[in-house]
Design an enzyme around this catalytic site. Sequence first.
Site, PDB file in Angstrom:
ATOM      1  N   LYS A 126     -50.052 120.735 -49.212  1.00 47.88           N
ATOM      2  CA  LYS A 126     -51.400 121.645 -49.429  1.00 47.88           C
ATOM      3  C   LYS A 126     -50.920 122.527 -48.439  1.00 47.88           C
ATOM      4  O   LYS A 126     -51.273 124.041 -48.794  1.00 47.88           O
ATOM      5  CB  LYS A 126     -52.466 120.988 -48.999  1.00 47.88           C
ATOM      6  CG  LYS A 126     -52.851 119.754 -49.864  1.00 47.88           C
ATOM      7  CD  LYS A 126     -53.994 119.082 -49.457  1.00 47.88           C
ATOM      8  CE  LYS A 126     -54.488 117.883 -50.576  1.00 47.88           C
ATOM      9  NZ  LYS A 126     -55.218 116.815 -50.386  1.00 47.88           N
TER      10      LYS A 126
ATOM     11  N   GLN B 117     -58.365 114.745 -45.192  1.00 43.50           N
ATOM     12  CA  GLN B 117     -57.679 113.967 -46.107  1.00 43.50           C
ATOM     13  C   GLN B 117     -58.018 112.491 -46.224  1.00 43.50           C
ATOM     14  O   GLN B 117     -58.276 111.648 -45.012  1.00 43.50           O
ATOM     15  CB  GLN B 117     -56.120 113.996 -45.523  1.00 43.50           C
ATOM     16  CG  GLN B 117     -55.378 113.223 -46.379  1.00 43.50           C
ATOM     17  CD  GLN B 117     -54.934 113.956 -47.744  1.00 43.50           C
ATOM     18  OE1 GLN B 117     -54.912 115.140 -47.835  1.00 43.50           O
ATOM     19  NE2 GLN B 117     -55.068 113.037 -48.648  1.00 43.50           N
TER      20      GLN B 117
ATOM     21  N   ASP C   5     -63.059 120.785 -50.958  1.00 46.38           N
ATOM     22  CA  ASP C   5     -62.501 119.806 -51.449  1.00 46.38           C
ATOM     23  C   ASP C   5     -63.623 119.106 -52.765  1.00 46.38           C
ATOM     24  O   ASP C   5     -63.208 118.264 -53.545  1.00 46.38           O
ATOM     25  CB  ASP C   5     -62.199 118.538 -50.805  1.00 46.38           C
ATOM     26  CG  ASP C   5     -60.742 117.779 -51.028  1.00 46.38           C
ATOM     27  OD1 ASP C   5     -60.046 118.154 -51.880  1.00 46.38           O
ATOM     28  OD2 ASP C   5     -60.345 116.931 -50.224  1.00 46.38           O
TER      29      ASP C   5
END
Length: 290
Positions: free
Chosen positions: A53, A97, A120
Amino acid sequence: MATLIDGLAISEAIRNEVKAGVAELKASRGITPGLATVLVGDDPASATYVRSKHKACAEVGITSFGHVLPATATQAEVLALVNELALQPEVHGILVQVPLPDHINEETVLNAVPLSKDVDGFNPANLGVLGVKGSKPAFAPCTPQGCIELLDRSGVKISGKRAVVLGRSTIVGLPVAMMLLARDATVTICHSRTVDLASVTRQADILIAAIGKPLFVKADMVKPGAAIIDVGTNRIADATRKSGARLVGDVDFDAVKEIASAITPVPGGVGPMTIAMLLKNTLLAASRTS
Ligand code: NAP
């Protein structure tokens, strides 16, 4: 024989669009989009995802800020970091994450990510809004959004079509089903308790497979001419590979491509779209700042 829905090519086109958008935002308003990542623990797969990422951010001109906490970090410490990032003006998006270590409540941490920085799309409030008619979340979750983009950019019509989603997880199956519904598909969600699954999947004009079972969807489960999006990412043994394994999807690609009208491969289908959507959401977050 199905047309290949090329996730690599489509995601590259999106990254180029984001790169142009980032340059334009810098030039017109002096804003450089910033993404902060929070990695808790030393799981190698999670560390690899976070690295990729950061690399993708660098390629399009987004600044990334990597934060790593030890696996022993307390929930309060993780929350303190997220709260601090929420206040930093150079951070437009926050990505925690997952999975987080077992002693940390994932929902509590994801809830702490402010909606305006939830690139996200995992804050339960953003996910919930997907189910509210006429409302749009601040950010749609990346993998489901990637599935919809693949359909759109391949010319697959969604409105009025029968869509069947295999899987009802919070991060893929359920949100992609709600997004298809919002686009006026007639949607059925299947899961591990669905009886006579094949009779349902055979009705699908659009079939989205997200169950994590290698090569599960066989040709006799697919309606001729259907468009197939395979989210599954499964590692299976393969003695012919140097690594001894290879990646396959939830769909038996070789057989199903013979009867589908369009199909994503694994790898090279949905996978690359997830990061492309994260970049797109981060640019969007930055462009919304005043
Ligand atoms: P998950 O949380 O394990 O959910 C799996 C879903 O599949 C559940 O709803 C489960 O039903 C259903 N299911 C399991 N076995 C089934 C069966 N035999 N028949 C029908 N339904 C069945 O998985 P996930 O996180 O959604 O991920 C699904 C797959 O997508 C995995 O392979 C994952 O690696 C992949 N993935 C890829 C990306 C990407 O970027 N490409 C991103 C995320 C996930 P129940 O609810 O009844 O248990």
